[in-house]
Design a protein around this motif. Structure first.
Motif, PDB file in Angstrom:
ATOM      1  N   LEU A  30       2.983 -10.737   4.323  1.00 20.12           N
ATOM      2  CA  LEU A  30       3.090  -9.947   3.108  1.00 20.12           C
ATOM      3  C   LEU A  30       2.976  -8.476   3.478  1.00 20.12           C
ATOM      4  CD1 LEU A  30       0.658 -12.037   0.862  1.00 20.12           C
ATOM      5  CD2 LEU A  30       2.978 -12.564   1.577  1.00 20.12           C
ATOM      6  N   LEU A  31       3.649  -7.623   2.710  1.00 21.18           N
ATOM      7  CA  LEU A  31       3.665  -6.187   3.002  1.00 21.18           C
ATOM      8  C   LEU A  31       3.134  -5.388   1.829  1.00 21.18           C
ATOM      9  CD1 LEU A  31       7.213  -5.962   4.620  1.00 21.18           C
ATOM     10  CD2 LEU A  31       5.039  -5.629   5.799  1.00 21.18           C
ATOM     11  N   GLY A  32       2.222  -4.473   2.124  1.00 19.61           N
ATOM     12  CA  GLY A  32       1.674  -3.581   1.105  1.00 19.61           C
ATOM     13  C   GLY A  32       1.864  -2.133   1.521  1.00 19.61           C
ATOM     14  N   TYR A  33       2.383  -1.325   0.598  1.00 17.98           N
ATOM     15  CA  TYR A  33       2.570   0.106   0.870  1.00 17.98           C
ATOM     16  C   TYR A  33       1.799   0.923  -0.158  1.00 17.98           C
ATOM     17  CZ  TYR A  33       6.625  -1.660   3.462  1.00 17.98           C
ATOM     18  OH  TYR A  33       7.453  -2.355   4.315  1.00 17.98           O
ATOM     19  N   ASP A  34       1.285   2.051   0.284  1.00 13.17           N
ATOM     20  CA  ASP A  34       0.648   2.995  -0.630  1.00 13.17           C
ATOM     21  C   ASP A  34       0.643   4.360   0.037  1.00 13.17           C
ATOM     22  OD1 ASP A  34      -1.188   2.399  -3.329  1.00 13.17           O
ATOM     23  OD2 ASP A  34      -1.620   4.312  -2.367  1.00 13.17           O
ATOM     24  N   ILE A  35       0.654   5.396  -0.770  1.00  9.87           N
ATOM     25  CA  ILE A  35       0.672   6.759  -0.225  1.00  9.87           C
ATOM     26  C   ILE A  35      -0.729   7.235   0.158  1.00  9.87           C
ATOM     27  CG2 ILE A  35       0.403   7.990  -2.435  1.00  9.87           C
ATOM     28  CD1 ILE A  35       2.670   9.901  -1.381  1.00  9.87           C
ATOM     29  N   ASP A  36      -1.754   6.546  -0.338  1.00  8.21           N
ATOM     30  CA  ASP A  36      -3.145   6.953  -0.148  1.00  8.21           C
ATOM     31  C   ASP A  36      -3.747   6.216   1.056  1.00  8.21           C
ATOM     32  OD1 ASP A  36      -5.878   7.435  -0.283  1.00  8.21           O
ATOM     33  OD2 ASP A  36      -5.997   7.232  -2.462  1.00  8.21           O
ATOM     34  N   GLY A  37      -3.919   6.929   2.153  1.00  8.59           N
ATOM     35  CA  GLY A  37      -4.463   6.328   3.364  1.00  8.59           C
ATOM     36  C   GLY A  37      -5.882   5.817   3.188  1.00  8.59           C
ATOM     37  N   ARG A  38      -6.680   6.505   2.378  1.00  8.85           N
ATOM     38  CA  ARG A  38      -8.074   6.082   2.166  1.00  8.85           C
ATOM     39  C   ARG A  38      -8.130   4.723   1.478  1.00  8.85           C
ATOM     40  NH1 ARG A  38     -11.531   5.412  -1.604  1.00  8.85           N
ATOM     41  NH2 ARG A  38      -9.999   6.014  -3.183  1.00  8.85           N
ATOM     42  N   ILE A  39      -7.304   4.530   0.440  1.00 10.43           N
ATOM     43  CA  ILE A  39      -7.336   3.259  -0.291  1.00 10.43           C
ATOM     44  C   ILE A  39      -6.762   2.128   0.561  1.00 10.43           C
ATOM     45  CG2 ILE A  39      -5.096   3.283  -1.502  1.00 10.43           C
ATOM     46  CD1 ILE A  39      -8.527   2.438  -3.060  1.00 10.43           C
ATOM     47  N   LEU A  40      -5.872   2.452   1.506  1.00  4.84           N
ATOM     48  CA  LEU A  40      -5.352   1.419   2.406  1.00  4.84           C
ATOM     49  C   LEU A  40      -6.441   0.886   3.336  1.00  4.84           C
ATOM     50  CD1 LEU A  40      -1.828   2.830   3.328  1.00  4.84           C
ATOM     51  CD2 LEU A  40      -2.319   0.800   1.970  1.00  4.84           C
ATOM     52  N   LYS A  41      -7.384   1.751   3.721  1.00  6.98           N
ATOM     53  CA  LYS A  41      -8.538   1.286   4.519  1.00  6.98           C
ATOM     54  C   LYS A  41      -9.347   0.284   3.718  1.00  6.98           C
ATOM     55  CE  LYS A  41      -9.172   5.371   7.434  1.00  6.98           C
ATOM     56  NZ  LYS A  41     -10.058   6.531   7.727  1.00  6.98           N
ATOM     57  N   VAL A  42      -9.510   0.566   2.423  1.00  8.42           N
ATOM     58  CA  VAL A  42     -10.223  -0.358   1.529  1.00  8.42           C
ATOM     59  C   VAL A  42      -9.456  -1.671   1.437  1.00  8.42           C
ATOM     60  CG1 VAL A  42     -10.968  -0.744  -0.864  1.00  8.42           C
ATOM     61  CG2 VAL A  42     -11.296   1.507   0.191  1.00  8.42           C
ATOM     62  N   ALA A  43      -8.132  -1.592   1.295  1.00  9.27           N
ATOM     63  CA  ALA A  43      -7.294  -2.802   1.191  1.00  9.27           C
ATOM     64  C   ALA A  43      -7.451  -3.668   2.438  1.00  9.27           C
ATOM     65  CB  ALA A  43      -5.834  -2.413   0.996  1.00  9.27           C
ATOM     66  N   ARG A  44      -7.428  -3.040   3.606  1.00  9.74           N
ATOM     67  CA  ARG A  44      -7.585  -3.803   4.856  1.00  9.74           C
ATOM     68  C   ARG A  44      -8.954  -4.471   4.923  1.00  9.74           C
ATOM     69  NH1 ARG A  44      -5.139   1.115   6.900  1.00  9.74           N
ATOM     70  NH2 ARG A  44      -2.893   0.737   7.177  1.00  9.74           N
ATOM     71  N   SER A  45      -9.971  -3.738   4.486  1.00  7.51           N
ATOM     72  CA  SER A  45     -11.333  -4.290   4.477  1.00  7.51           C
ATOM     73  C   SER A  45     -11.437  -5.467   3.505  1.00  7.51           C
ATOM     74  CB  SER A  45     -12.332  -3.198   4.091  1.00  7.51           C
ATOM     75  OG  SER A  45     -13.621  -3.732   3.909  1.00  7.51           O
ATOM     76  N   ASN A  46     -10.833  -5.325   2.326  1.00  4.64           N
ATOM     77  CA  ASN A  46     -10.850  -6.399   1.324  1.00  4.64           C
ATOM     78  C   ASN A  46     -10.143  -7.652   1.858  1.00  4.64           C
ATOM     79  OD1 ASN A  46     -12.182  -4.753  -0.483  1.00  4.64           O
ATOM     80  ND2 ASN A  46     -10.371  -4.234  -1.680  1.00  4.64           N
TER      81      ASN A  46
END
Length: 385
Positions: free
Chosen positions: A253-269
């Motif tokens: 699955l692929l997830g994109y977002d412009i916000d690098g900080r929230i992507l760190k949260v996504a990876r942690s989740n």
């Protein structure tokens, strides 16, 4: 012991929760606004709490009766054999709600129900004082058009609290709604699944958990586990069964977002949910989105433009989104938004749309069924346990 049970849901998800229960083997289901009624014992309470993806809570219905006076409310409540479930040291916490009913004062109703329960317990146990320092029993008195429903909550914190999401984005999507979005899409593991506005990753995490048959409540606890009527190994047995039922499909699955900080949260989740190896998260501006895949799926919860001054920006974004749909003409798009006139800037009429609620916010789920390789006519993606 056999109980009358209620799986509560967000308005609009009742049918989806009912299909989940059917997939788990339950029959004779009845649905109302925000509720699915079924019957079961302690094992069924554990199964429903651990496996249901779209329900908010699992309640035990203790009684239902008409009451237009406080005396009728008191007597109807007192008749219930509360001692069969609540021990002598049980904490009896009563909350309530009243809609279109003669008894409209909720604090008074709560107080009367608590007094009636204590009186009933006093007669059953032969004591006049209760320490209330044991397990918690969250009792609700709900009155609708003078019909009283008394319930006890078995779940504790809402079932959307899976335990993997400690942080979320600015406009978090409830896990239960994200799961519903996936279940009512036509996505199968053979196809790419992309969320171009992935935020903290909730949609993709729920999609991965569904496809790998990971029970959403497997790694959390429930208030009824502390009850003496609940045998200690019941939840353990259900969790062990859920562990054995996990699949290991080859999905990406692929997830994109412009916000690098929230992507760190996504990876942690995703890591906490046990699905990180199935999801790739990349920082990318939506205006640069593209895919070489001929067939695929988008399930997304793009910005709504709730604040003043954002309308034009959001309309422009939806216009670009519609352009992507025209290019990816063999892809299914599934888009949740509270923007009332979404199809106008998107410039394509949806195959189907349904009203759903993200918390108290009314949204619409626009679905575009164009993937020619999907033959299931939109059947829900539910694994049979």
């Amino acid at each position: 012991m056999e109980y009358d049970l209620i799986a509560t849901t967000t308005f609009g998800l009742e049918g989806i929760t009912a299909k989940e229960l059917k997939a788990l083997g339950y029959e004779d289901l009845r649905t109302e606004n925000g509720k699915v009624y079924f019957t079961g014992d302690e094992m069924d309470i554990a199964i429903a709490n651990i496996h249901l993806r779209t329900a908010d809570r699992v309640l035990i219905k203790m009684a239902e009766f008409e009451a237009r006076s406080f005396e009728e409310l008191f007597q109807g409540t007192k008749k219930v054999k509360w001692n069969e479930l609540i021990p002598v040291d049980g904490i009896m916490h009563v909350n309530g709600k009243s809609v279109k009913s003669t008894l409209h004062s909720v604090p008074d109703c709560q107080s009367i129900v608590k007094k009636a329960i204590v009186d009933s317990m006093s007669e059953a146990y032969g004591v006049s004082h209760f320490s209330e320092d044991g397990p918690l029993y969250k009792i609700e008195v709900a009155i609708l058009k003078d019909v009283v429903t008394l319930t006890i909550d078995t779940s504790g914190p809402g079932l959307h609290k899976r335990g993997y999401r400690e942080e979320a984005g600015a406009a978090p999507l409830k896990e239960t709604l994200a799961a519903a979005m996936v279940l009512i899409s036509r996505w199968k593991e053979d196809f790419a699944l992309v969320d171009p506005f992935c935020g903290s990753g909730t949609i993709l995490i729920e999609a991965a958990m569904i496809m790998q048959n990971i029970a959403p409540g497997m790694c959390r606890s429930f208030t009824c586990e502390t009850w003496p009527t609940m045998e200690a190994d019941v939840f353990e047995q259900v969790r062990e069964g859920a562990e054995r039922a996990i699949k290991h499909k080859d999905i990406k699955l692929l997830g994109y977002d412009i916000d690098g900080r929230i992507l760190k949260v996504a990876r942690s989740n995703a890591e906490k949910a046990g699905v990180s190896k199935y999801i790739e998260f990349h920082r990318r501006d939506f205006k640069e989105f593209s895919s070489a895949e001929k067939y695929g799926f988008i399930i997304s919860n793009p910005p709504y433009g709730e604040r003043l001054g954002e309308k034009r920006e959001v309309e422009e974004l939806y216009k670009i989104f519609g352009g992507y749909k025209k290019k990816l003409n063999n892809w299914d798009f599934n888009i949740l938004t509270s923007y009332e006139n979404f199809e106008s800037p998107f410039n394509i009429k949806s195959s189907k749309n349904r009203k759903l609620y993200n918390g108290k916010l009314k949204c619409y789920y626009y679905q575009y069924f164009d993937n020619e390789l999907i033959k299931n006519n939109g059947d829900m993606v539910i694994n049979h346990i």
